[in-house]
Design a protein around this motif. Structure first.
Motif, short mmCIF file in Angstrom:
data_model
loop_
_atom_site.label_atom_id
_atom_site.label_comp_id
_atom_site.label_asym_id
_atom_site.label_seq_id
_atom_site.Cartn_x
_atom_site.Cartn_y
_atom_site.Cartn_z
N LEU A 365 10.44 0.78 2.32
CA LEU A 365 10.17 -0.32 1.37
C LEU A 365 10.06 -1.57 2.11
CD1 LEU A 365 12.39 1.01 -1.43
CD2 LEU A 365 10.04 0.67 -1.61
N ARG A 366 10.58 -1.79 3.03
CA ARG A 366 10.73 -3.17 3.91
C ARG A 366 9.19 -3.26 4.51
NH1 ARG A 366 11.40 -4.06 8.95
NH2 ARG A 366 12.54 -1.90 9.08
N LEU A 367 8.29 -2.29 4.88
CA LEU A 367 7.08 -2.22 5.54
C LEU A 367 6.11 -2.04 4.67
CD1 LEU A 367 8.29 -0.37 8.90
CD2 LEU A 367 7.98 -2.80 8.60
N VAL A 368 5.93 -1.50 3.44
CA VAL A 368 5.00 -1.19 2.96
C VAL A 368 4.25 -2.58 2.22
CG1 VAL A 368 6.14 -1.14 0.58
CG2 VAL A 368 4.10 0.39 0.78
N ARG A 369 2.80 -2.47 2.27
CA ARG A 369 2.06 -3.48 2.00
C ARG A 369 1.11 -3.47 0.90
NH1 ARG A 369 2.31 -7.05 6.62
NH2 ARG A 369 0.80 -8.35 5.77
N THR A 370 0.75 -2.33 0.23
CA THR A 370 0.15 -2.25 -1.05
C THR A 370 0.97 -2.23 -2.29
OG1 THR A 370 -0.24 0.21 -0.90
CG2 THR A 370 -1.83 -1.21 0.41
N GLU A 371 0.77 -2.62 -3.42
CA GLU A 371 1.33 -2.37 -4.69
C GLU A 371 1.73 -0.76 -5.20
OE1 GLU A 371 3.63 -4.42 -5.56
OE2 GLU A 371 2.89 -5.72 -4.08
N PRO A 372 0.50 0.03 -5.12
CA PRO A 372 0.80 1.32 -5.65
C PRO A 372 1.64 1.97 -4.59
CG PRO A 372 -1.62 0.64 -5.63
CD PRO A 372 -0.92 -0.38 -4.93
N GLU A 373 1.46 1.80 -3.58
CA GLU A 373 2.50 2.46 -2.38
C GLU A 373 3.78 2.27 -2.47
OE1 GLU A 373 -0.04 4.05 1.46
OE2 GLU A 373 -0.30 1.85 1.11
#
Length: 385
Positions: A365-373
């Motif tokens: 969660l800290r690394l994810v960069r797209t809103e859907p993911e």
């Protein structure tokens, strides 16, 4: 624009053309061929700037390979007729470092930002900016001509071109940042380039394999997000929403490629995509076959992304413990990639190691960069599944 040997001139001229379009099109309407209008306008702006520089005695020698008018370019006997593909091939000059060629193509041929390219190459943005700067300086200092290669030179520039086209497709298929997971126009443009490339080099198997791979993956686009824009996992996708025409085209293209001990990267990836595409339901997917193909691809490429996908396949084939072992060390190789901790979180959860799994989900969660993911990961964490 491939005739210009200066990226600064090409960039500035194209930016001027976009500014002009913003004013003109808003008043007069969008022209019938927007791309041609932009190229012609950019070309004229470049010529105007060159004339000013000559008048000021500050023009660099050999600034242009040649100086025809835009109308004259229609009759050239070049093998590469597509303007974007011409620029892609020009950026593949063997004097440039291999990792710079694809980056140049994506920046100046496809218009991706430096940040987007950095994420595709899994490097910091500052690293990619420096790489692009070095490549541009190399072109200027060494007098590398920004022109399409001769027909005999096409094959030697093929690997770099395939890399760039696939990275362009990858950004369209699964965006690296932003509110949207899918950027279909980028994916469609990569497929168009794939068809052009296959026509230029019909005897080369890898361009055909790459095209088959892209078409098979693109056929699933409508099922990958739901009506609310949320990510839908492959196992949960409504396969009736997969495009049957494109699936058929992908399989037809794959029929021209032979599988063997020396199969190339894109052949192996296309075979993997075909296994997913031919499964009528997620439950009948031949994960053992997919895991075997990924093992061959892993041995061939050494790519950490391939290793991560191999781990997923091994887990789905029934061995999450072996899959977890395959992910060891990937966090160090892909420190900014959210899928590494996400995959590990899922595997740890399957193995009953709940505390470690929760920590890995937090890392993802800290690394994810797209809103859907991000929304998908939050649902996984909250559901505990």
């Amino acid at each position: 624009m491939t005739r210009l040997k200066r990226f600064d001139l090409a960039e500035d001229s194209l930016q001027d053309a976009f500014v002009a379009a913003a004013g003109r099109w808003g008043r007069d309407g969008v022209p019938a061929n927007p791309a041609a209008w932009l190229l012609t306008t950019a070309w004229r702006r470049a010529l105007d700037r060159l004339r000013r520089e000559e008048a000021d005695r500050r023009r660099l020698p050999l600034l242009l390979v040649d100086l025809p008018t835009p109308a004259e370019t229609d009759d050239e006997p070049d093998e590469v007729s597509d303007e974007r593909l011409r620029l892609f091939f020009a950026c593949c000059h063997p004097a440039l470092a291999p990792d710079s060629r694809a980056a140049l193509m994506l920046r100046f041929g496809a218009g991706l930002t430096t940040a987007e390219i950095a994420r595709l190459f899994l490097v910091p943005e500052t690293t990619m900016a420096a790489r692009l700067t070095r490549a541009k300086k190399k072109i200027a200092q060494a007098g590398i001509p920004l022109r399409p290669p001769a027909p005999a030179e096409l094959a030697e520039r093929l690997d770099g071109l395939l890399t760039a086209v696939y990275l362009l497709f990858t950004e369209g298929y699964r965006a690296t940042e932003g509110a949207q997971l899918v950027r279909p126009r980028l994916a469609a443009e990569a497929i168009r380039l794939g068809y052009e490339l296959g026509g230029l080099l019909p005897d080369e198997p890898e361009p055909v394999a790459l095209l088959a791979l892209m078409v098979l993956q693109h056929a699933r686009r409508d099922a990958r997000i739901d009506a609310n824009g949320q990510l839908v996992r492959l196992a949960e996708q409504d396969r009736t929403r997969w495009n049957p025409t494109e699936l058929r085209q992908g399989f037809e293209l794959l029929g021209f490629v032979r599988e063997g001990a020396g199969s190339g990267r894109y052949t192996l990836e296309a075979l993997i995509a075909a296994e997913h595409a031919r499964a009528a339901t997620a439950g009948v997917t031949d994960w053992a076959r997919i895991a075997g193909l990924y093992a061959r691809l892993d041995a061939r490429t050494g790519s950490p992304i391939v290793r991560l996908n191999r781990a997923v396949a091994v887990a789905e084939a029934g061995d999450p413990g072996a899959a977890l072992a395959l992910t060891d060390g990937l966090a160090e190789r892909l420190p900014q990639h959210h899928l590494v901790p996400a995959v590990r979180a899922d595997l740890l959860q399957r193995l009953g190691r709940g505390a470690e799994s929760r920590a890995a989900w937090e890392d993802a969660l800290r690394l994810v960069r797209t809103e859907p993911e991000r929304a998908f990961l939050l649902r996984r964490v909250r559901s505990g599944a």
